[in-house]
Design a protein around this motif. Structure first.
Motif, short mmCIF file in Angstrom:
data_model
loop_
_atom_site.label_atom_id
_atom_site.label_comp_id
_atom_site.label_asym_id
_atom_site.label_seq_id
_atom_site.Cartn_x
_atom_site.Cartn_y
_atom_site.Cartn_z
N UNK A 1 20.79 -17.47 23.20
CA UNK A 1 19.96 -16.58 22.50
C UNK A 1 20.49 -15.83 21.32
N UNK A 2 19.89 -15.54 20.29
CA UNK A 2 20.33 -14.80 19.14
C UNK A 2 20.43 -13.45 19.41
N UNK A 3 21.50 -12.70 19.23
CA UNK A 3 21.90 -11.20 19.36
C UNK A 3 22.14 -10.97 18.12
N UNK A 4 21.56 -9.64 17.55
CA UNK A 4 21.72 -9.16 16.20
C UNK A 4 22.36 -7.88 16.29
N UNK A 5 23.33 -7.61 15.28
CA UNK A 5 24.03 -6.20 15.21
C UNK A 5 23.87 -5.66 13.81
N UNK A 6 24.05 -4.50 13.69
CA UNK A 6 23.88 -3.82 12.44
C UNK A 6 24.98 -3.02 11.98
N UNK A 7 25.57 -2.97 11.11
CA UNK A 7 26.84 -2.21 10.57
C UNK A 7 26.49 -1.50 9.47
N UNK B 1 22.66 -6.35 8.36
CA UNK B 1 22.50 -7.01 9.71
C UNK B 1 22.57 -8.39 9.94
N UNK B 2 23.03 -8.81 11.09
CA UNK B 2 23.23 -10.33 11.08
C UNK B 2 23.20 -10.67 12.65
N UNK B 3 22.85 -11.93 12.92
CA UNK B 3 22.77 -12.40 14.02
C UNK B 3 23.82 -13.40 14.59
N UNK B 4 23.95 -13.72 15.66
CA UNK B 4 24.94 -15.01 16.05
C UNK B 4 24.47 -15.42 17.67
N UNK B 5 24.96 -16.50 17.69
CA UNK B 5 24.31 -17.13 19.18
C UNK B 5 25.22 -16.12 20.48
N UNK B 6 24.54 -15.85 21.41
CA UNK B 6 25.16 -15.04 22.41
C UNK B 6 24.82 -15.95 23.66
N UNK B 7 26.01 -16.02 24.43
CA UNK B 7 26.12 -16.77 25.69
C UNK B 7 25.12 -16.10 26.85
N UNK B 8 24.96 -16.77 27.84
CA UNK B 8 24.04 -16.43 28.91
C UNK B 8 24.74 -14.97 29.39
N UNK C 1 33.19 -1.19 5.67
CA UNK C 1 32.00 -0.80 6.40
C UNK C 1 32.78 -0.05 7.68
N UNK C 2 32.03 0.58 8.53
CA UNK C 2 32.26 0.91 9.74
C UNK C 2 31.19 0.61 10.87
N UNK C 3 31.93 0.24 11.99
CA UNK C 3 30.76 -0.14 13.12
C UNK C 3 31.40 0.16 14.48
N UNK C 4 30.68 0.45 15.43
CA UNK C 4 31.25 0.45 16.77
C UNK C 4 31.10 -1.00 17.56
N UNK C 5 30.87 -1.98 16.97
CA UNK C 5 30.66 -3.31 17.44
C UNK C 5 32.11 -4.14 17.22
N UNK C 6 32.33 -4.77 18.42
CA UNK C 6 33.39 -5.90 18.24
C UNK C 6 32.51 -7.02 17.49
N UNK C 7 32.91 -7.32 16.00
CA UNK C 7 32.20 -8.26 15.36
C UNK C 7 32.85 -9.68 15.46
N UNK C 8 31.99 -10.55 15.95
CA UNK C 8 32.64 -11.78 16.15
C UNK C 8 33.03 -12.66 14.88
N UNK C 9 34.17 -13.29 14.76
CA UNK C 9 34.51 -13.79 13.29
C UNK C 9 33.93 -15.36 13.35
N UNK C 10 32.86 -15.47 12.70
CA UNK C 10 32.28 -16.94 12.73
C UNK C 10 32.16 -17.41 11.49
#
Length: 378
Positions: free
Chosen positions: A1-7, A162-169, A135-144
């Motif tokens: 599933x695609x998970x989106x984050x916003x920084x 805002x960007x999305x990435x594949x999230x595991x189960x 930038x500043x963010x509270x997320x752990x942004x995956x390096x892809x």
């Protein structure tokens, strides 16, 4: 599933100028493509994204007067045509209204960011033609190497990426005995069958009430200034009017953020109960908005946004999401004996069962949420 984050981005003045240019060029390309699409359609031709994109590249981009198109990323204009094509596809499938021209005043200021140019390093993100932006963010942004549909947008005060990435189960253990029924309302945002207290209406809070009063006062001030500076049939926009309109935009932004945050907190609270399914009504929100006495309150509740968030959060957590038919008598049915009270009116806020053997007395909305929770259960 695609998970989106916003920084949140912290651009320099030079970077911000390039960002505003990118939003303007994206809007220009979209409007140009829309005009050409309609023109081809009226001529009896079959318009398509590829035809319009090819015509734009062979004519507009080669003209000297449009050399400013090259000041931003080369992916901004092609993605604008992709967005136009998506808008038409959704229109033809009956999901949305016909695409309209974007305006500088009302349209969302956003543009596409080239996904393979995005690099995160030392609290900076590299964006094509714009450079390395703090930038500043509270997320752990995956390096892809690849992100899904990265977009940069301006909300009237801050810039965001805002960007999305594949999230595991993300399958957590669910409570197989818990079926949650949610009844949306105006007095309270939502009544949940397994919660003792309803989810409150944030629009009744002191902060929102204060902001709405301030907004009304500023709107009256700017209206009076427009009337004072009226020249024949034209309205002259002075510096004071521009300042007031900026304050009005910021209040609208703050109100929207408060309401969205409240809905996120409410939906997250429900999902954390780990039910195996969530049942809601399929509300005719556009029809409800036609009620002139309640339309403003319905709009402020953002019922569609609540349903949308529940859908994707249930999908993400592998929870079954059910929407019952809008004519299902959840409010008229007794949650104890199943008797249907057909003469129940909207003004009746307490449900009294008409069955002599039952005589259940319960809050109308609570009764509806219990019925939704028990929907199609043996």
């Amino acid at each position: 599933m695609i998970k989106a984050i916003k920084i949140r981005l912290l651009p320099t003045k030079e970077q911000e100028i390039l960002m505003f240019k990118s939003t303007g060029i994206a809007r220009f390309a979209y409007n140009w493509g829309l005009a050409k699409w309609e023109e081809m359609y009226k001529q009896g031709l079959k318009p398509s994204k590829s035809k319009i994109k090819k015509q734009f590249n062979n004519t507009i981009k080669k003209q000297e007067e449009y050399k400013w198109l090259y000041e931003v990323s080369g992916q901004v204009t092609p993605q604008a045509f992709d967005d136009l094509n998506t808008a038409y596809q959704n229109f033809l499938k009956g999901r949305v209204q016909r695409p309209k021209f974007k305006t500088k005043k009302k349209s969302k200021k956003s543009f596409y960011v080239r996904y393979d140019a995005i690099k995160f390093e030392d609290n900076r993100v590299n964006m094509e033609k714009i450079g390395k932006v703090l930038y500043k963010s509270n997320y752990d942004i995956p390096i892809l190497n690849k992100y899904v549909n990265p977009r940069c947008h301006f909300d009237g005060k801050y810039w965001y990426l805002t960007l999305g990435f594949e999230q595991g189960e993300n399958q957590a253990k669910l409570n197989k005995d818990l079926s949650i029924g949610i009844d949306l309302g105006i007095k309270d945002l939502a009544i949940v069958n397994c919660l003792d207290e309803p989810i409150k209406n944030i629009n009744k809070s002191m902060e929102v009430t204060r902001l709405k009063k301030k907004l009304k006062r500023l709107q009256r001030q700017v209206s009076r200034k427009y009337e004072m500076n009226k020249n024949a049939k034209q309205f002259i926009k002075t510096n004071n009017i521009i300042k007031l309109e900026k304050q009005i935009k910021l209040i609208h932004r703050k109100l929207a953020n408060i309401r969205n945050n409240h809905i996120h907190q409410a939906t997250n609270k429900i999902v954390k109960l780990r039910p195996y399914r969530v049942v809601m009504e399929d509300l005719n929100i556009s029809g409800m908005m036609k009620n002139k006495h309640l339309s403003e309150k319905i709009q402020e509740q953002k019922l569609y946004e609540f349903i949308r968030q529940m859908k994707y959060k249930c999908e993400f957590n592998k929870i079954e999401f059910v929407q019952v038919d809008r004519f299902y008598p959840s409010s008229k049915t007794c949650s104890c004996c199943g008797n249907v009270k057909s003469d129940l009116k909207l003004k009746d806020r307490i449900y009294v069962c008409g069955n002599d053997d039952c005589k259940l007395v319960i809050d109308r909305d609570k009764n509806a949420s219990i019925n939704l929770g028990n929907y199609k259960l043996a």
